[in-house]
Design a protein around this motif. Sequence first.
Motif, PDB file in Angstrom:
ATOM      1  N   THR A  21       0.831  -1.208   0.000  1.00 44.21           N
ATOM      2  CA  THR A  21       0.000   0.000   0.000  1.00 44.21           C
ATOM      3  C   THR A  21       0.864   1.254   0.000  1.00 44.21           C
ATOM      4  N   VAL A  22       1.895   1.255   0.839  1.00 44.22           N
ATOM      5  CA  VAL A  22       2.810   2.404   0.908  1.00 44.22           C
ATOM      6  C   VAL A  22       3.517   2.605  -0.428  1.00 44.22           C
ATOM      7  N   VAL A  23       3.966   1.503  -1.046  1.00 43.12           N
ATOM      8  CA  VAL A  23       4.650   1.600  -2.337  1.00 43.12           C
ATOM      9  C   VAL A  23       3.719   2.207  -3.382  1.00 43.12           C
ATOM     10  N   CYS A  24       2.471   1.747  -3.400  1.00 40.16           N
ATOM     11  CA  CYS A  24       1.500   2.293  -4.362  1.00 40.16           C
ATOM     12  C   CYS A  24       1.291   3.790  -4.148  1.00 40.16           C
ATOM     13  N   LEU A  25       1.177   4.192  -2.892  1.00 37.68           N
ATOM     14  CA  LEU A  25       0.986   5.613  -2.601  1.00 37.68           C
ATOM     15  C   LEU A  25       2.200   6.434  -3.034  1.00 37.68           C
ATOM     16  N   GLN A  26       3.382   5.876  -2.850  1.00 38.59           N
ATOM     17  CA  GLN A  26       4.589   6.585  -3.251  1.00 38.59           C
ATOM     18  C   GLN A  26       4.647   6.808  -4.766  1.00 38.59           C
ATOM     19  N   GLN A  27       4.006   5.912  -5.514  1.00 36.48           N
ATOM     20  CA  GLN A  27       4.048   6.032  -6.971  1.00 36.48           C
ATOM     21  C   GLN A  27       3.133   7.122  -7.509  1.00 36.48           C
ATOM     22  N   LEU A  28       2.347   7.739  -6.630  1.00 35.90           N
ATOM     23  CA  LEU A  28       1.530   8.878  -7.071  1.00 35.90           C
ATOM     24  C   LEU A  28       2.411  10.020  -7.560  1.00 35.90           C
ATOM     25  N   LYS A  29       3.626  10.087  -7.053  1.00 30.17           N
ATOM     26  CA  LYS A  29       4.564  11.104  -7.535  1.00 30.17           C
ATOM     27  C   LYS A  29       4.803  10.935  -9.034  1.00 30.17           C
ATOM     28  N   GLY A  30       5.069   9.692  -9.459  1.00 32.54           N
ATOM     29  CA  GLY A  30       5.315   9.445 -10.875  1.00 32.54           C
ATOM     30  C   GLY A  30       4.064   9.556 -11.718  1.00 32.54           C
TER      31      GLY A  30
ATOM     32  N   ASP B  44       7.372  16.949  -9.121  1.00 30.68           N
ATOM     33  CA  ASP B  44       8.820  17.074  -8.986  1.00 30.68           C
ATOM     34  C   ASP B  44       9.268  16.928  -7.542  1.00 30.68           C
ATOM     35  N   HIS B  45       8.471  17.416  -6.612  1.00 27.28           N
ATOM     36  CA  HIS B  45       8.819  17.377  -5.196  1.00 27.28           C
ATOM     37  C   HIS B  45       7.812  16.504  -4.461  1.00 27.28           C
ATOM     38  N   PHE B  46       8.335  15.646  -3.613  1.00 29.88           N
ATOM     39  CA  PHE B  46       7.444  14.705  -2.917  1.00 29.88           C
ATOM     40  C   PHE B  46       8.052  14.369  -1.563  1.00 29.88           C
ATOM     41  N   THR B  47       7.197  14.030  -0.609  1.00 33.28           N
ATOM     42  CA  THR B  47       7.658  13.714   0.735  1.00 33.28           C
ATOM     43  C   THR B  47       8.495  12.427   0.754  1.00 33.28           C
TER      44      THR B  47
ATOM     45  N   SER C 194       1.171  15.557   0.841  1.00 35.45           N
ATOM     46  CA  SER C 194       2.071  15.971  -0.228  1.00 35.45           C
ATOM     47  C   SER C 194       1.352  16.007  -1.572  1.00 35.45           C
ATOM     48  N   VAL C 195       0.446  15.065  -1.783  1.00 29.89           N
ATOM     49  CA  VAL C 195      -0.289  15.006  -3.055  1.00 29.89           C
ATOM     50  C   VAL C 195      -1.259  16.171  -3.185  1.00 29.89           C
ATOM     51  N   PHE C 196      -2.068  16.410  -2.159  1.00 32.79           N
ATOM     52  CA  PHE C 196      -3.162  17.381  -2.286  1.00 32.79           C
ATOM     53  C   PHE C 196      -2.739  18.819  -2.004  1.00 32.79           C
ATOM     54  N   THR C 197      -1.535  19.028  -1.525  1.00 38.78           N
ATOM     55  CA  THR C 197      -1.039  20.407  -1.404  1.00 38.78           C
ATOM     56  C   THR C 197      -0.342  20.855  -2.686  1.00 38.78           C
ATOM     57  N   GLN C 198      -0.243  19.943  -3.658  1.00 42.08           N
ATOM     58  CA  GLN C 198       0.395  20.293  -4.925  1.00 42.08           C
ATOM     59  C   GLN C 198      -0.539  20.070  -6.110  1.00 42.08           C
ATOM     60  N   THR C 199      -1.818  20.252  -5.885  1.00 42.81           N
ATOM     61  CA  THR C 199      -2.789  20.014  -6.971  1.00 42.81           C
ATOM     62  C   THR C 199      -2.516  20.899  -8.183  1.00 42.81           C
ATOM     63  N   HIS C 200      -1.948  22.068  -7.957  1.00 39.54           N
ATOM     64  CA  HIS C 200      -1.665  22.981  -9.063  1.00 39.54           C
ATOM     65  C   HIS C 200      -0.503  22.486  -9.929  1.00 39.54           C
ATOM     66  N   GLN C 201       0.235  21.462  -9.438  1.00 44.19           N
ATOM     67  CA  GLN C 201       1.370  20.938 -10.200  1.00 44.19           C
ATOM     68  C   GLN C 201       1.072  19.572 -10.836  1.00 44.19           C
ATOM     69  N   TRP C 202      -0.152  19.090 -10.657  1.00 44.88           N
ATOM     70  CA  TRP C 202      -0.511  17.825 -11.297  1.00 44.88           C
ATOM     71  C   TRP C 202      -0.429  17.980 -12.821  1.00 44.88           C
ATOM     72  N   ARG C 203       0.088  16.965 -13.481  1.00 47.45           N
ATOM     73  CA  ARG C 203       0.205  17.007 -14.936  1.00 47.45           C
ATOM     74  C   ARG C 203      -0.728  15.956 -15.534  1.00 47.45           C
ATOM     75  N   TRP C 204      -1.749  16.449 -16.207  1.00 41.44           N
ATOM     76  CA  TRP C 204      -2.779  15.532 -16.690  1.00 41.44           C
ATOM     77  C   TRP C 204      -2.228  14.558 -17.736  1.00 41.44           C
ATOM     78  N   GLU C 205      -1.229  15.013 -18.541  1.00 40.05           N
ATOM     79  CA  GLU C 205      -0.654  14.116 -19.550  1.00 40.05           C
ATOM     80  C   GLU C 205      -0.046  12.880 -18.887  1.00 40.05           C
ATOM     81  N   SER C 206       0.695  13.120 -17.818  1.00 40.79           N
ATOM     82  CA  SER C 206       1.332  12.015 -17.103  1.00 40.79           C
ATOM     83  C   SER C 206       0.292  11.112 -16.453  1.00 40.79           C
ATOM     84  N   ALA C 207      -0.750  11.720 -15.871  1.00 38.12           N
ATOM     85  CA  ALA C 207      -1.785  10.936 -15.193  1.00 38.12           C
ATOM     86  C   ALA C 207      -2.552  10.049 -16.171  1.00 38.12           C
ATOM     87  N   VAL C 208      -2.891  10.602 -17.331  1.00 33.95           N
ATOM     88  CA  VAL C 208      -3.623   9.815 -18.331  1.00 33.95           C
ATOM     89  C   VAL C 208      -2.770   8.651 -18.819  1.00 33.95           C
TER      90      VAL C 208
END
Length: 652
Positions: free
Chosen positions: A205-214, A219-222, A233-247
């Motif tokens: 579970t922790v490993v999966c959560l860590q992969q949210l960075k990728g 660029d910056h992650f806890t 760390s994820v929800f304080t950087q919503t303005h830096q989410w990249r939809w191309e990478s997520a898709v």
Amino acid sequence: MGNPEYVYSSTNNVDSKHRVEIPPLQPFVKSLKNMLKETFFPDDPLRQFKNQPPRRKFILGLQYLFPILEWGPRYSFKFFKSDLIAGITIASLAIPQGISYAKLANLPPILGLYSSFVPPLIYAIMGSSRDLAVGTVAVGSLLIGSMLSNEVNANENPKLYLHLAFTATFFAGLLQAALGIFRLGLIVDFLSHATIVGFMGGAATVVCLQQLKGILGLDHFTHATDVVSVMRSVFTQTHQWRWESAVLGCCFLFYLLLARYFSKKKPKLFWISAMAPLTSVVLGSLLVYLTHAERHGVEAIGYLKKGINPPSIMDLQFGSQYLTTTIKTGIVTGIIGLAEGIAVGRSFAMYKNYQIDGNKEMIAFGMMNIVGSCTSCYLTAGPFSRSAVNFNAGCKTAISNIVMAFAVMITLLFLTPLFHYTPLVVLSSIIIAAMLGLIDYEAAIHLWHIDKFDFVVCISAYVGVVFGNIEIGLLMAVGLSVLRVLLFVARPRTIVLGNIPNSKIYRNVDQYPNANNVPGVLILEIDAPIYFANASYLRERISRWINDEEDKLKSSGEASLQYVILDMSAVGNIDTSGISMLDEVEKITERRGLKLVLANPGAEVMKKMNKSKFLEKIGQEWIFLTVGEAVGTCNYMLHTFKPKLAADESNV
């Protein structure tokens, strides 16, 4: 209370064909030797060397250390064809997984390939499993990444971080080899099945959560691993989410999970799931190369150096200020790697009806990590996903690991430039897909139905890892497992036995409701060895059973209690505190006008009762081979001899 005027006579008039024997005395040295042999050599590994000439002993010794020398001469071309297919198949999985797991450990991606080259060669020579596929593991990678990152930042000081990873791997191998050489595998046994299920699920579970960075292209992650820090760390950087990478990440993750689904539905299509990670890497690399996606927030691996493993023995940091950290990391990762690898090896060995030697496996794991640490590799073990593919691909021997190693070598020598455009988001998808398979919720449900305490251990490990950190989860799980062992020792069961109708069999009255109590006799079974840790508890529990039985007889108006029989069939051993406890119980029963009777004490118990003179005190005529004989004698006494008071009154 029992009748204080009751006259107990000798049982010499009772027809008793057998008596409980006192074993012959053995010299202390011989007893110690036998105890050490049973503790450390239960499988008697030296049996094969008995009555063999020196030359044969030397050959057997080499075969024991290097199992390939035993089965190698019988190896056939038919086996090689199967191992060749299996080796190429697992190589297609090992290459993308190796790169992914190295990133998880905050190490250069090339180290994942290095670690899939040298260690499999060592294991093929020294390992005893035919099905285990060796390589980097996600949980071990996460442990190295989280524990070393607490001391050194991999981005700010990558060279030192790399050297510490090699050193931690060396200490992990040293521990594993030492456990195997000194046959201390029982330490690993404290990681129960429930502990491993919870810990692996939490780590996955922790490993999966860590992969949210990728996946989100951050660029910056806890560096923290707990769910609260990751979500923050994820929800304080919503303005830096990249939809191309997520898709892109979601598409590849869907493809990987779909491939696994089809492979599970039809096991013959296992190759679809095995090839899916490499296919994802190829497709992702082509997509990035053709669309220049790296310009739109999709980060790629970049340059990977050609060539096989460079030596790293001079990079080991034995004199640095971080030595304690590397030792601690090595111990934790080494034990986790052993527990996972041996469990996986044994599970597949069971399917093919052969046995693996746990101590040989520890030595093999240790040597491949020691050698690996000197050849630019980090922690390797026997991951389940890779071993399952190896098994399903039809491997016959450990040669499949050699084939995989050569495939990785070819990749290192000629193909590394092809990974330049591999997107990191694809590696994150590969890791998530692999980790979801480690969250075994079905096993947790099974634990709930079978044993609630095991379920608590499992959930504690999971919660500790997810909401605390890896070390906290592991400590909680192991602590609870050890607590349970202590409870089993310190609070053994005592059971009331009754007679099965129309038989001389005596069983638990709670398990067999039709079992009848014997009038005037209380039969108790002690279900564990008697040691200092449980002696006081057993004394109090036996006294309580006597009180309860006398109260029950008094309220029902039945004949008073006269005998207490202790069935000691399950008492494998006893110490001086246990002897003192029996002595106190004998005094308690005597004060109450009762007689203490023992049934079927074992050899060690008889030996120690004899040395302590307890046999003389209780009288050996009151020790019986079976509960049935003890009850027969008690009934004879009850019906033959009358209370002294009644006899005196009849004479007046």
